[in-house]
Design an enzyme around this catalytic site. Sequence first.
Site, PDB file in Angstrom:
ATOM      1  CE  LYS A 185       7.863 -48.565  36.592  1.00 11.91           C
ATOM      2  NZ  LYS A 185       8.700 -48.300  35.423  1.00 11.91           N
TER       3      LYS A 185
HETATM    4  N1  GLU Z   1      10.553 -45.144  35.044  1.00  9.67           N
HETATM    5  C1  GLU Z   1      11.445 -45.228  33.941  1.00  9.67           C
HETATM    6  C2  GLU Z   1      11.208 -46.484  33.134  1.00  9.67           C
HETATM    7  O1  GLU Z   1      10.158 -47.073  33.179  1.00  9.67           O
HETATM    8  C3  GLU Z   1      12.881 -45.033  34.357  1.00  9.67           C
HETATM    9  C4  GLU Z   1      13.444 -46.039  35.290  1.00  9.67           C
HETATM   10  C5  GLU Z   1      14.839 -45.668  35.803  1.00  9.67           C
HETATM   11  O2  GLU Z   1      15.435 -44.750  35.283  1.00  9.67           O
HETATM   12  O3  GLU Z   1      15.257 -46.331  36.729  1.00  9.67           O
HETATM   13  O4  GLU Z   1      12.036 -46.904  32.371  1.00  9.67           O
END
Ligand code: GLU
Length: 429
Positions: free
Chosen positions: A119
């Site tokens: 993240k």
């Molecule tokens: N931000 C989204 C999540 O928290 C998508 C992450 C992604 O597709 O890599 O799942």
Amino acid sequence: MNSSMNHYKEPAPILDKENPFESMMERFEIAAKIIGLDQGIYNYLKAPTKQVITSVPIVMDDGKLEVFEGYRVIHNDILGPSKGGIRYAPDVTLDEMKALAAWMTWKCAIVNIPFGGAKGGIKCDPSLMSQNELERLTRRFTSNMLDVFGPDRDIPAPDMNTNEQTMAWIMDTYSMHSKKTETAVVTGKPTLIGGSLGRKEATGRGVMTVALGALSKIGIKPENAVAAIQGFGNVGSITAHALYEKGVKVVALSDINGAIFNSNGFNIAELIEHVERHKTLIDYQNAEVISNEELLELQCDILIPAAKEDQITSKNAKKLKCKIIAEGANGPTTAKADPILQTKGILVIPDILTNAGGVTVSYFEWVQDRMGYFWTLDRVNRRLDRMMHEAFVNVYKSAAKYDVSLRIGAYIIAIEKVAQTLKLRGIYA
Ligand code: GLU
């Protein structure tokens, strides 16, 4: 690795703090203890593989130099390249990134896709920045992260306050440095530049799939169900629309300006058009304005927190009157609220299952980019529905096998998968 390694020891109790990383670790520890996780593997999974903090200087439109703080945490990459969104918000912290990165590891394991978890974020207030400033911020952050990102290394995606345009800038900046177009370095791109059909709707569609699954488990038909949804961003609005199309009565919704209620249910298609024109749902006709707390405490069949972390806490959990909580957001329930909800008999469908539809279609997007062959929307949706359904069934089975909540059942699946992979791969030294 061998079976003679130490067994997991009970950790010191965590204080009643509502910090997302601690909330994540509390659940992890419960699951680790139940499966008797090896102490070495416990230590390995607790510590993120990599944590990057980078300073992102940009020249603002008024000519002044400003410096922002950017983060990327790679929790684990044993299952494959790390995957996870990038958010822009004033309250981004390293601890939040650590929790969200770990949740991505668990999420990818639960839906069975070959990715690890990561993240990232930048501490900034995008509502006070122009498009040009956001573009410079994104490009400079990407350039600082050139040795972290990569289609086989670490693949960002949209998250809070970032979108398809942000991903297009990341893809372009990375590609300029690679001297070739590298579409697979990010997902959630516009379809014109290698995005997947159905990606934008995927998280909401997945939330709908598990919400209907949970309703059927307690014997409620969609057309007899009443829902309240917190948040009307990408996840909340698409979930509301998908449920509305299945006949669910959505009686309450909210955005950052407040919440609205109508006991007859809202026409979500009309509400989405309203928000496109007015930028908020708060001034919608035929609605009673209520507070965020009132929305969470409404009598309903299914409550969907689809906004932020830490919305259902030890303080308000006892006041909730829903039968099911389907966690559209990441970490909307604190660890301290879990036992209260369990005692009340509320069925909680955990975030790491409920909102995994987004990363599932991100995986499809990455696969399509690498093949150079793009699927129809129907194919994307069918595969997404199947994978969400399978994950839902597996989480139920795990919870029943260990006689635990669905959340702990989900953590157990994820931890076991990562631990087994680690045993097979071993530690390189
Ligand atoms: N931000 C989204 C999540 O928290 C998508 C992450 C992604 O597709 O890599 O799942």
